[in-house]
Scaffold this motif. Structure first.
Motif, PDB file in Angstrom:
ATOM      1  N   ARG A 155       0.831  -1.210   0.000  1.00  0.00           N
ATOM      2  CA  ARG A 155       0.000   0.000   0.000  1.00  0.00           C
ATOM      3  C   ARG A 155       0.865   1.260   0.000  1.00  0.00           C
ATOM      4  NH1 ARG A 155      -3.585  -3.026   3.526  1.00  0.00           N
ATOM      5  NH2 ARG A 155      -2.426  -2.254   5.319  1.00  0.00           N
ATOM      6  N   ASP A 156       1.908   1.251   0.804  1.00  0.00           N
ATOM      7  CA  ASP A 156       2.801   2.412   0.874  1.00  0.00           C
ATOM      8  C   ASP A 156       3.492   2.667  -0.460  1.00  0.00           C
ATOM      9  OD1 ASP A 156       2.101   2.693   3.511  1.00  0.00           O
ATOM     10  OD2 ASP A 156       3.949   1.808   4.315  1.00  0.00           O
ATOM     11  N   LEU A 157       3.951   1.595  -1.090  1.00  0.00           N
ATOM     12  CA  LEU A 157       4.659   1.747  -2.360  1.00  0.00           C
ATOM     13  C   LEU A 157       3.736   2.239  -3.463  1.00  0.00           C
ATOM     14  CD1 LEU A 157       6.983  -1.419  -2.381  1.00  0.00           C
ATOM     15  CD2 LEU A 157       7.553   0.931  -1.751  1.00  0.00           C
ATOM     16  N   VAL A 158       2.516   1.732  -3.502  1.00  0.00           N
ATOM     17  CA  VAL A 158       1.547   2.190  -4.509  1.00  0.00           C
ATOM     18  C   VAL A 158       1.244   3.672  -4.310  1.00  0.00           C
ATOM     19  CG1 VAL A 158      -0.856   2.019  -5.249  1.00  0.00           C
ATOM     20  CG2 VAL A 158       0.489  -0.049  -4.929  1.00  0.00           C
ATOM     21  N   GLU A 159       1.064   4.081  -3.060  1.00  0.00           N
ATOM     22  CA  GLU A 159       0.780   5.488  -2.767  1.00  0.00           C
ATOM     23  C   GLU A 159       1.961   6.383  -3.131  1.00  0.00           C
ATOM     24  OE1 GLU A 159      -0.348   8.351   1.067  1.00  0.00           O
ATOM     25  OE2 GLU A 159      -0.436   6.158   1.253  1.00  0.00           O
ATOM     26  N   THR A 160       3.172   5.940  -2.785  1.00  0.00           N
ATOM     27  CA  THR A 160       4.362   6.735  -3.103  1.00  0.00           C
ATOM     28  C   THR A 160       4.560   6.846  -4.606  1.00  0.00           C
ATOM     29  OG1 THR A 160       5.428   6.002  -1.048  1.00  0.00           O
ATOM     30  CG2 THR A 160       6.847   6.951  -2.738  1.00  0.00           C
ATOM     31  N   LEU A 161       4.327   5.741  -5.319  1.00  0.00           N
ATOM     32  CA  LEU A 161       4.455   5.763  -6.780  1.00  0.00           C
ATOM     33  C   LEU A 161       3.480   6.758  -7.392  1.00  0.00           C
ATOM     34  CD1 LEU A 161       5.760   4.448  -9.301  1.00  0.00           C
ATOM     35  CD2 LEU A 161       3.849   2.839  -9.311  1.00  0.00           C
ATOM     36  N   ALA A 162       2.260   6.786  -6.897  1.00  0.00           N
ATOM     37  CA  ALA A 162       1.259   7.735  -7.401  1.00  0.00           C
ATOM     38  C   ALA A 162       1.694   9.168  -7.117  1.00  0.00           C
ATOM     39  CB  ALA A 162      -0.096   7.449  -6.761  1.00  0.00           C
ATOM     40  N   GLN A 163       2.261   9.427  -5.946  1.00  0.00           N
ATOM     41  CA  GLN A 163       2.741  10.770  -5.605  1.00  0.00           C
ATOM     42  C   GLN A 163       3.889  11.189  -6.522  1.00  0.00           C
ATOM     43  OE1 GLN A 163       3.753  10.312  -1.459  1.00  0.00           O
ATOM     44  NE2 GLN A 163       1.687  10.809  -0.752  1.00  0.00           N
ATOM     45  N   ILE A 164       4.753  10.250  -6.841  1.00  0.00           N
ATOM     46  CA  ILE A 164       5.864  10.554  -7.744  1.00  0.00           C
ATOM     47  C   ILE A 164       5.341  10.917  -9.133  1.00  0.00           C
ATOM     48  CG2 ILE A 164       7.815   9.520  -8.973  1.00  0.00           C
ATOM     49  CD1 ILE A 164       8.423   7.914  -6.427  1.00  0.00           C
ATOM     50  N   GLN A 165       4.393  10.140  -9.613  1.00  0.00           N
ATOM     51  CA  GLN A 165       3.829  10.406 -10.932  1.00  0.00           C
ATOM     52  C   GLN A 165       3.147  11.774 -10.964  1.00  0.00           C
ATOM     53  OE1 GLN A 165       4.331   8.881 -13.601  1.00  0.00           O
ATOM     54  NE2 GLN A 165       2.670   9.323 -15.039  1.00  0.00           N
ATOM     55  N   ARG A 166       2.402  12.097  -9.905  1.00  0.00           N
ATOM     56  CA  ARG A 166       1.761  13.417  -9.839  1.00  0.00           C
ATOM     57  C   ARG A 166       2.812  14.520  -9.770  1.00  0.00           C
ATOM     58  NH1 ARG A 166      -1.905  10.771  -6.340  1.00  0.00           N
ATOM     59  NH2 ARG A 166      -0.772  11.565  -4.514  1.00  0.00           N
ATOM     60  N   GLY A 167       3.912  14.245  -9.079  1.00  0.00           N
ATOM     61  CA  GLY A 167       4.982  15.235  -8.998  1.00  0.00           C
ATOM     62  C   GLY A 167       5.571  15.546 -10.356  1.00  0.00           C
ATOM     63  N   PHE A 168       5.789  14.515 -11.175  1.00  0.00           N
ATOM     64  CA  PHE A 168       6.298  14.738 -12.531  1.00  0.00           C
ATOM     65  C   PHE A 168       5.298  15.543 -13.356  1.00  0.00           C
ATOM     66  CE2 PHE A 168       8.925  10.667 -12.026  1.00  0.00           C
ATOM     67  CZ  PHE A 168      10.076  11.383 -11.722  1.00  0.00           C
ATOM     68  N   GLN A 169       4.026  15.214 -13.219  1.00  0.00           N
ATOM     69  CA  GLN A 169       2.999  15.931 -13.959  1.00  0.00           C
ATOM     70  C   GLN A 169       2.928  17.398 -13.543  1.00  0.00           C
ATOM     71  OE1 GLN A 169      -0.426  13.529 -13.071  1.00  0.00           O
ATOM     72  NE2 GLN A 169       0.013  12.005 -14.640  1.00  0.00           N
ATOM     73  N   ASP A 170       2.998  17.625 -12.231  1.00  0.00           N
ATOM     74  CA  ASP A 170       2.957  19.007 -11.728  1.00  0.00           C
ATOM     75  C   ASP A 170       4.183  19.792 -12.180  1.00  0.00           C
ATOM     76  OD1 ASP A 170       0.602  18.371 -10.465  1.00  0.00           O
ATOM     77  OD2 ASP A 170       1.496  18.095  -8.483  1.00  0.00           O
ATOM     78  N   ALA A 171       5.341  19.153 -12.144  1.00  0.00           N
ATOM     79  CA  ALA A 171       6.572  19.828 -12.553  1.00  0.00           C
ATOM     80  C   ALA A 171       6.513  20.214 -14.031  1.00  0.00           C
ATOM     81  CB  ALA A 171       7.772  18.925 -12.290  1.00  0.00           C
ATOM     82  N   ALA A 172       5.997  19.298 -14.862  1.00  0.00           N
ATOM     83  CA  ALA A 172       5.892  19.583 -16.292  1.00  0.00           C
ATOM     84  C   ALA A 172       4.855  20.671 -16.551  1.00  0.00           C
ATOM     85  CB  ALA A 172       5.530  18.313 -17.062  1.00  0.00           C
ATOM     86  N   ALA A 173       3.718  20.609 -15.841  1.00  0.00           N
ATOM     87  CA  ALA A 173       2.655  21.597 -16.052  1.00  0.00           C
ATOM     88  C   ALA A 173       3.089  22.981 -15.598  1.00  0.00           C
ATOM     89  CB  ALA A 173       1.401  21.167 -15.296  1.00  0.00           C
ATOM     90  N   ALA A 174       3.839  23.061 -14.487  1.00  0.00           N
ATOM     91  CA  ALA A 174       4.264  24.354 -13.946  1.00  0.00           C
ATOM     92  C   ALA A 174       5.609  24.796 -14.511  1.00  0.00           C
ATOM     93  CB  ALA A 174       4.347  24.278 -12.422  1.00  0.00           C
TER      94      ALA A 174
END
Length: 227
Positions: free
Chosen positions: A55-74
């Motif tokens: 569960r922790d790894l799935v959540e962390t992976l999702a946060q990483i993916q969102r971080g890449f998306q946010d970095a690219a968008a901003a």
């Protein structure tokens, strides 16, 4: 067979059989308790931590993916520092899994390799998007980044599913062990109760029958019948 035994032998057998029955029940309970304790320990130390880890790894992976998306968008490369920290946390948690008795080291290596491949490509692709690079190579890298993310997520989902399945089997084993011990205790009690009942009956009859004969003879003598 019991009729061939002397009264003293029958009386001697009663406590021995009772003691054996108690001993068998005690041993059955001890064996069941030990097996149950091992299974519960395996659940506590292996299956539950494995579920928590997945569960922790799935959540962390999702946060990483969102971080890449946010970095690219901003168009903000500073956000990648946060994803780097998340990566360290992901790797640390995955390394901790090597201490889990039910997790194979090869599974950890496979997950680590898949995640590193995804992260390096995703971080590099995000930087290219931040720098506003265009072209087929960027699009291809972005598509591969998404494919690698889904692949890692699928592996983690399978990891979690196997943990749930193994935990369910362990719980079923605990219940089965307890049921077998209970059935054995009941069986021993029934058998020992039956044997002791028959033995007690024969002992009682062996005592009562001669006494009845003595009483009968005494009555005859009292009535003046000396024949």
């Amino acid at each position: 067979m019991l009729n061939r035994l002397k009264l003293a032998q029958k009386m001697f057998l009663l406590p021995i059989l009772a003691g054996l029955a108690v001993l068998v029940i005690f041993i059955a309970i001890q064996i069941s308790s030990a097996r149950t304790a091992r299974l519960v320990e395996r659940i506590d130390d292996g299956y539950i931590p494995k579920l928590d880890l997945s569960r922790d790894l799935v959540e962390t992976l999702a946060q990483i993916q969102r971080g890449f998306q946010d970095a690219a968008a901003a168009a903000d490369p500073e956000i990648l520092n946060e994803t780097d920290q998340l990566r360290e946390g992901f790797t640390t948690r995955l390394e901790d899994a090597r201490n889990n008795p039910i997790i194979e080291a090869s599974d950890v290596d496979l997950l680590q390799s898949s995640f590193n491949k995804y992260y390096e490509l995703a971080r590099g692709t995000t930087l290219r998007l931040i720098n506003q690079e265009t072209g087929d190579s960027v699009f291809t890298a972005f598509q591969q980044m998404r494919s690698d993310y889904l692949s890692v997520k699928e592996s983690l989902d399978e990891f979690a599913e196997s943990a749930r399945g193994e935990a369910d089997l362990a719980v079923a084993d605990v219940k089965s062990s307890q049921k077998k011990a209970r059935n054995l205790v009941i069986l021993v009690m029934l058998i020992s109760g039956g044997v002791l009942g028959v033995l007690s009956f024969t002992v009682t009859r062996a005592i009562v029958k001669p006494l009845a004969e003595v009483v009968r003879v005494a009555d005859q003598v009292a009535n003046g019948d000396l024949t």
